[in-house]
Design a protein around this motif. Structure first.
Motif, PDB file in Angstrom:
ATOM      1  N   THR A  10       3.125   4.479   1.897  1.00 24.20           N
ATOM      2  CA  THR A  10       2.171   3.615   1.629  1.00 24.20           C
ATOM      3  C   THR A  10       0.643   4.411   1.430  1.00 24.20           C
ATOM      4  OG1 THR A  10       3.138   1.976   3.195  1.00 24.20           O
ATOM      5  CG2 THR A  10       0.625   1.540   2.618  1.00 24.20           C
ATOM      6  N   ALA A  11       0.466   5.361   2.123  1.00 26.69           N
ATOM      7  CA  ALA A  11      -0.632   6.239   1.611  1.00 26.69           C
ATOM      8  C   ALA A  11      -0.740   6.811   0.439  1.00 26.69           C
ATOM      9  CB  ALA A  11      -0.906   7.269   3.011  1.00 26.69           C
ATOM     10  N   ILE A  12       0.402   7.247  -0.060  1.00 26.62           N
ATOM     11  CA  ILE A  12       0.633   7.708  -1.544  1.00 26.62           C
ATOM     12  C   ILE A  12       0.343   6.772  -2.560  1.00 26.62           C
ATOM     13  CG2 ILE A  12       2.222   8.896  -3.204  1.00 26.62           C
ATOM     14  CD1 ILE A  12       3.356  10.426  -1.027  1.00 26.62           C
ATOM     15  N   GLY A  13       0.824   5.574  -2.431  1.00 27.33           N
ATOM     16  CA  GLY A  13       0.760   4.362  -3.187  1.00 27.33           C
ATOM     17  C   GLY A  13      -0.548   3.900  -3.343  1.00 27.33           C
ATOM     18  N   GLU A  56       0.490  -5.437   0.074  1.00 26.90           N
ATOM     19  CA  GLU A  56       0.705  -6.793   0.502  1.00 26.90           C
ATOM     20  C   GLU A  56       0.471  -7.394   1.730  1.00 26.90           C
ATOM     21  OE1 GLU A  56       4.780  -7.154  -1.132  1.00 26.90           O
ATOM     22  OE2 GLU A  56       4.182  -6.951  -3.215  1.00 26.90           O
ATOM     23  N   VAL A  57       0.877  -6.307   2.790  1.00 28.38           N
ATOM     24  CA  VAL A  57       0.661  -6.975   4.102  1.00 28.38           C
ATOM     25  C   VAL A  57      -0.859  -6.863   4.567  1.00 28.38           C
ATOM     26  CG1 VAL A  57       1.419  -6.656   6.546  1.00 28.38           C
ATOM     27  CG2 VAL A  57       2.964  -6.086   4.501  1.00 28.38           C
ATOM     28  N   PRO A  58      -1.217  -7.960   4.867  1.00 25.29           N
ATOM     29  CA  PRO A  58      -2.794  -8.019   5.337  1.00 25.29           C
ATOM     30  C   PRO A  58      -3.342  -7.069   6.572  1.00 25.29           C
ATOM     31  CG  PRO A  58      -1.899 -10.253   5.158  1.00 25.29           C
ATOM     32  CD  PRO A  58      -0.753  -9.308   5.206  1.00 25.29           C
ATOM     33  N   VAL A  59      -2.582  -6.806   7.470  1.00 28.05           N
ATOM     34  CA  VAL A  59      -2.947  -6.006   8.719  1.00 28.05           C
ATOM     35  C   VAL A  59      -2.839  -4.368   8.219  1.00 28.05           C
ATOM     36  CG1 VAL A  59      -2.206  -5.000  10.827  1.00 28.05           C
ATOM     37  CG2 VAL A  59      -2.031  -7.544  10.251  1.00 28.05           C
ATOM     38  N   SER A  60      -1.786  -4.127   7.277  1.00 34.06           N
ATOM     39  CA  SER A  60      -1.960  -2.774   6.740  1.00 34.06           C
ATOM     40  C   SER A  60      -2.993  -2.643   5.777  1.00 34.06           C
ATOM     41  CB  SER A  60      -0.546  -2.633   5.849  1.00 34.06           C
ATOM     42  OG  SER A  60       0.539  -3.012   6.853  1.00 34.06           O
ATOM     43  N   ARG A  61      -3.162  -3.695   4.953  1.00 37.83           N
ATOM     44  CA  ARG A  61      -4.487  -3.554   4.132  1.00 37.83           C
ATOM     45  C   ARG A  61      -5.716  -3.435   4.826  1.00 37.83           C
ATOM     46  NH1 ARG A  61      -3.125  -7.428   1.059  1.00 37.83           N
ATOM     47  NH2 ARG A  61      -4.251  -9.291   1.758  1.00 37.83           N
ATOM     48  N   LEU A  62      -5.743  -4.147   6.104  1.00 36.40           N
ATOM     49  CA  LEU A  62      -7.131  -3.819   6.736  1.00 36.40           C
ATOM     50  C   LEU A  62      -7.364  -2.236   7.154  1.00 36.40           C
ATOM     51  CD1 LEU A  62      -7.330  -7.091   8.867  1.00 36.40           C
ATOM     52  CD2 LEU A  62      -8.713  -6.523   6.949  1.00 36.40           C
ATOM     53  N   GLY A 110      -5.650   6.847   3.370  1.00 36.56           N
ATOM     54  CA  GLY A 110      -4.222   6.408   3.922  1.00 36.56           C
ATOM     55  C   GLY A 110      -3.920   7.192   5.019  1.00 36.56           C
ATOM     56  N   TRP A 111      -4.540   8.523   5.360  1.00 39.73           N
ATOM     57  CA  TRP A 111      -4.174   9.151   6.490  1.00 39.73           C
ATOM     58  C   TRP A 111      -4.215   8.330   7.798  1.00 39.73           C
ATOM     59  CZ3 TRP A 111      -7.729   9.885  10.642  1.00 39.73           C
ATOM     60  CH2 TRP A 111      -8.997   9.568  10.269  1.00 39.73           C
ATOM     61  N   LEU A 112      -5.219   7.380   7.831  1.00 35.39           N
ATOM     62  CA  LEU A 112      -5.333   6.531   9.221  1.00 35.39           C
ATOM     63  C   LEU A 112      -4.077   5.481   9.286  1.00 35.39           C
ATOM     64  CD1 LEU A 112      -7.211   5.594  11.425  1.00 35.39           C
ATOM     65  CD2 LEU A 112      -8.218   4.068   9.849  1.00 35.39           C
ATOM     66  N   PHE A 113      -3.495   5.001   8.362  1.00 37.44           N
ATOM     67  CA  PHE A 113      -2.497   4.244   8.268  1.00 37.44           C
ATOM     68  C   PHE A 113      -1.271   4.812   8.880  1.00 37.44           C
ATOM     69  CE2 PHE A 113       1.240   2.285   6.350  1.00 37.44           C
ATOM     70  CZ  PHE A 113       1.097   0.769   7.000  1.00 37.44           C
ATOM     71  N   VAL A 114      -1.021   6.286   8.298  1.00 40.91           N
ATOM     72  CA  VAL A 114      -0.007   7.233   8.858  1.00 40.91           C
ATOM     73  C   VAL A 114      -0.229   7.461  10.355  1.00 40.91           C
ATOM     74  CG1 VAL A 114       0.901   9.371   8.501  1.00 40.91           C
ATOM     75  CG2 VAL A 114       0.250   8.338   6.517  1.00 40.91           C
ATOM     76  N   LEU A 115      -1.408   7.562  10.535  1.00 38.43           N
ATOM     77  CA  LEU A 115      -1.719   8.065  12.211  1.00 38.43           C
ATOM     78  C   LEU A 115      -1.246   6.830  12.961  1.00 38.43           C
ATOM     79  CD1 LEU A 115      -2.825   9.933  14.185  1.00 38.43           C
ATOM     80  CD2 LEU A 115      -5.043   9.110  13.741  1.00 38.43           C
ATOM     81  N   VAL A 116      -1.745   5.565  12.448  1.00 36.42           N
ATOM     82  CA  VAL A 116      -1.518   4.273  13.316  1.00 36.42           C
ATOM     83  C   VAL A 116      -0.025   4.002  13.417  1.00 36.42           C
ATOM     84  CG1 VAL A 116      -1.593   1.836  13.192  1.00 36.42           C
ATOM     85  CG2 VAL A 116      -3.507   3.179  12.794  1.00 36.42           C
ATOM     86  N   LYS A 117       0.772   4.226  12.443  1.00 36.52           N
ATOM     87  CA  LYS A 117       2.142   4.285  12.415  1.00 36.52           C
ATOM     88  C   LYS A 117       2.994   5.189  13.233  1.00 36.52           C
ATOM     89  CE  LYS A 117       4.453   1.973   9.952  1.00 36.52           C
ATOM     90  NZ  LYS A 117       5.027   0.476   9.916  1.00 36.52           N
TER      91      LYS A 117
END
Length: 273
Positions: free
Chosen positions: A184-187, A196-202, A219-226
């Motif tokens: 997702t971060a790369i994309g 497409e997912v609202p929470v992920s987009r936030l 995108g690093w923040l999303f990776v960290l959260v996951k």
């Protein structure tokens, strides 16, 4: 808006039979009470990936219009669950009849076959229109593998009991959510894809609002959260796995699928353009 974009329920005349068949598959599995071990979860990994392939083919408009909605979200999850559940049932009976050493071997082998065949079909479709590009998919998988190894090493050193108890099931959970996060971060950061997912987009937007976004993207923040989510879930499930391993590993397999499915979906979309 909570539901992801593209969320479309099939019409009642398709959804009804699917729910009936799925209910029958689940009821039979409930009656058979098959054990759920680490190897069972691993055996279902190809089926999680297969579901992603079905959805990518939907994006490529490979299905007849009359049934295409079955392979959008959430129909594709129901279809995949039916086929994978049926494979498990067949594997159980083959094992009981002495034709397979384990039910998991049949599940894993058939799942791998389905995934490979349908993935090749998707690649052929993209090849024909000149959109096949393996660079970023390879990067996403390699980086996810490295990050998973580092995270699992950390879990093994600092919360050894969690890593030891959850075993390979835990590895699948961590890798699945890592792949989802990294792809997702790369994309989002590199390829300019939309989420497409609202929470992920936030979360992605929050990452891009930080001062570090100028240098390393958001995108690093999303990776960290996951990664944090996967680690917390495994920690919470440690005692549950010890007390009720069958139920706990089944739920953890679903948690892994929630990460691995979208992650493989992203990678395949990168691959076929």
């Amino acid at each position: 808006m909570v539901l992801p974009e593209g969320f479309v329920l099939p019409p009642w005349y398709l959804l009804g039979p699917i729910l009936v068949v799925l209910g029958g598959v689940l009821a039979l599995l409930w009656a058979l009470e098959p054990p759920v071990k680490d190897r069972t979860v691993v055996a279902f990994v190809p089926w999680m990936m297969f579901g992603s392939t079905l959805h990518v083919l939907h994006r490529l408009e490979a299905y007849p219009e009359s049934i295409a909605v079955l392979f959008s979200s959430p129909g594709v999850y129901l279809v995949t669950a039916i086929v994978a559940g049926a494979a498990w049932i067949v594997g159980i009976f083959l094992h009981a009849g002495g034709l397979q050493p384990t039910a998991e071997r049949f599940v894993g082998t058939t799942g791998t076959g389905f995934f490979v065949v349908f993935t090749i079909f998707a690649i052929q479709l993209s090849w024909g229109i000149g959109t096949f590009d393996p660079f970023w998919p390879v990067i996403a998988v390699v980086v996810s593998g490295i990050v998973t190894a580092v995270v699992w090493l950390g879990l093994g050193l600092w919360v050894t009991d969690v890593a030891a108890t959850t075993g390979m099931t835990g590895v699948v959970v961590v890798f699945g959510h890592t792949l989802d996060g990294v792809s997702t971060a790369i994309g989002y950061d590199v390829l300019g894809a939309t989420e497409e997912v609202p929470v992920s987009r936030l979360i992605l937007e929050a990452g891009h609002s930080l001062p570090t976004a100028e240098y390393v993207g958001g995108g690093w923040l999303f990776v960290l959260v996951k990664l944090a989510l996967a680690a917390v879930i495994l920690g919470l499930f440690k005692e549950y796995v010890e007390e009720a391993p069958r139920q706990a590993r089944t739920i953890l397999a679903l948690v892994a699928a929630v990460g691995l499915g979208p992650g493989v979906h992203n990678v395949l979309l990168f691959l076929v353009g």
